[in-house]
Design an enzyme around this catalytic site. Structure first.
Site, PDB file in Angstrom:
ATOM      1  N   HIS A 273       0.814  -1.229   0.000  1.00  0.00           N
ATOM      2  CA  HIS A 273       0.000   0.000   0.000  1.00  0.00           C
ATOM      3  C   HIS A 273       0.839   1.267   0.000  1.00  0.00           C
ATOM      4  CE1 HIS A 273      -0.001   1.312   4.373  1.00  0.00           C
ATOM      5  NE2 HIS A 273       0.464   0.097   4.519  1.00  0.00           N
TER       6      HIS A 273
ATOM      7  N   CYS B 248       2.236   4.948  12.671  1.00  0.00           N
ATOM      8  CA  CYS B 248       1.840   3.797  13.473  1.00  0.00           C
ATOM      9  C   CYS B 248       1.664   4.146  14.942  1.00  0.00           C
ATOM     10  CB  CYS B 248       2.835   2.676  13.262  1.00  0.00           C
ATOM     11  SG  CYS B 248       2.817   2.220  11.521  1.00  0.00           S
TER      12      CYS B 248
END
Ligand code: PLP
Length: 401
Positions: A225, A349
């Site tokens: 991605h 993240c």
């Protein structure tokens, strides 16, 4: 999406090209590639063609490619899997008398760092973090020193492991500041001490040329991605000379290293998206770098307090990252978003908890400064009007905050 999307390092859209290439494997040629019937063989052929294409675009061989669910899984498989296999060999040779060590750079993604910590908890591994300099270059002398410390005194004719270090893991390009690391040098240093090297190439694939075998890297993680596939697709490239334990057991797919029915459409997407990204990269690299440098100049001009983070030259082509000392990065991101500019702090993240980006702390920035980080990442060259618009938004945001 309206406004300007400057968060390509977090994720990218999926192109029509990639969707078109995937479609037949979702609707017509949907058979299980392990099935013996002809429909299964058609799917298996597509899977192997995708594997060959991906390998060719990364300077690897088809047999090196293990399809996974993305960068996080690939990092986990490489770090835990290689370490576990080598720890077992070490214990067979020395019992519990040698403490296994794993060496990682201090700027690795949490998928690598947390995998190393897991090995510490479950296998008593000593985790050694190699420092970086103020531009996020890994300290190669420190790496050499740590590898020397791990050397075991074994006669050269024995097959016993000669180093207590089971793995070195270092990234090709950093997600927060874009600095590109000399992984070929790191491979030479690790191999001189008999230790394999894993490279997290998640941010680099499709952005800069990758020659896995030429660089003599043992294992390399990718995430689709980041170069235009749907999320949840990736690969670990792994040389067969490296011992490894699978983390996912089952029907024995992917060299028994990643069981589970393969995602044929996903593999096709990885191959097509990487081919497209590499072709685009070759065509626009120069303009992309020039527009990145103009953006950096423009931001520093409108906000003299802004400082570029990472190496000004040896960095990803579409990556501009800054700190704005005295300001809150989170507030800046929200304010810029309200002005139509979507960017990030660099550590996607850790979203939800606005922690200071780990790379900046490792580079020596004080926590409040690290928390003022803003990262702008893009895959197409920015037009002069776009650069003006971004600079104006940064100026207004900084003034209003
Ligand atoms: N490694 C790096 C350097 C990354 O930047 C990321 C994602 O941002 C990952 C690993 C994790 O990849 P994925 O999102 O595919 O799990």
């Amino acid at each position: 999406m309206t406004g300007m999307y400057l968060d390509a390092a977090s994720t990218e859209p999926v192109s029509e090209d990639v969707i078109r290439a995937m479609m037949p494997f979702l609707t017509e040629a949907y058979a299980n590639p392990m099935s013996v019937h002809s429909a299964g063989k058609t799917a298996a052929k597509a899977l192997e063609a995708a594997r060959a294409s991906l390998a060719a675009d990364l300077g690897a061989r088809p047999d090196d490619v293990i399809f996974t669910s993305g960068g996080t899984e690939s990092d986990n498989l490489a770090v835990k899997g290689i370490a576990m296999a080598r720890i077992r060999r070490m214990r067979d040779a020395y019992g519990e008398s040698v403490t296994p060590r794993i060496i990682v750079s201090s700027i690795e993604h949490p998928a690598v760092l947390e995998s190393a910590r897991w090995l510490e908890r479950w296998f008593g591994c000593e985790v050694v973090e190699i420092p970086v300099d103020a531009q996020a270059h890994i300290d190669l002398d420190a790496l050499r020193g740590e590898l020397e410390q791990g050397r075991l005194d074994v006669p050269s004719e024995t097959a016993k492991p000669r180093n207590a270090t089971v793995l070195v893991s270092a990234m090709l390009a950093n997600n927060e500041v874009g600095t590109v690391e000399p992984v070929d040098d790191i491979a030479r240093i690790a191999h001189a001490c008999g230790v394999p090297l894993h490279v997290d190439a998640v941010q680099a694939a499709g952005q800069i040329p990758i020659r896995m075998r030429e660089w003599d890297v043992d294992a390399m993680s990718l995430s689709g991605h980041k170069f235009g596939t749907p999320k949840g697709l990736g690969a670990l490239l792994l040389r067969s000379r490296v011992p490894i334990e699978p983390l996912i057991n089952g029907g024995g797919q992917e060299r028994s290293l990643r069981s589970g029915t393969q995602n044929v459409a996903g593999a096709v997407a990885l191959a097509v998206a990487l081919r497209d990204a590499n072709t685009r990269m070759r065509g626009i690299q120069r303009q992309l770098v020039a527009s990145r440098d103009r953006l950096i100049d423009a931001v520093m001009r409108v906000e003299p307090k802004a400082r570029l983070t990472g190496d000004p030259m040896r960095r990803l082509p579409g990556h501009a990252s800054f700190v704005f000392p005295g300001l809150s990065g989170e507030a800046l991101l929200v304010d810029l978003d309200a002005r139509g500019i979507a960017c990030s702090s660099g550590s996607a993240c850790a979203v939800g908890r606005h922690e200071a980006p780990g790379t900046l702390l490792a580079m020596g920035y004080a926590e409040p400064v690290a928390k003022s980080a803003v990262r702008m990442t893009f895959r197409e060259p920015l037009a002069p009007e776009q650069i003006n618009q971004i600079a104006a938004a940064v100026e207004e945001s900084c003034t209003s905050l």
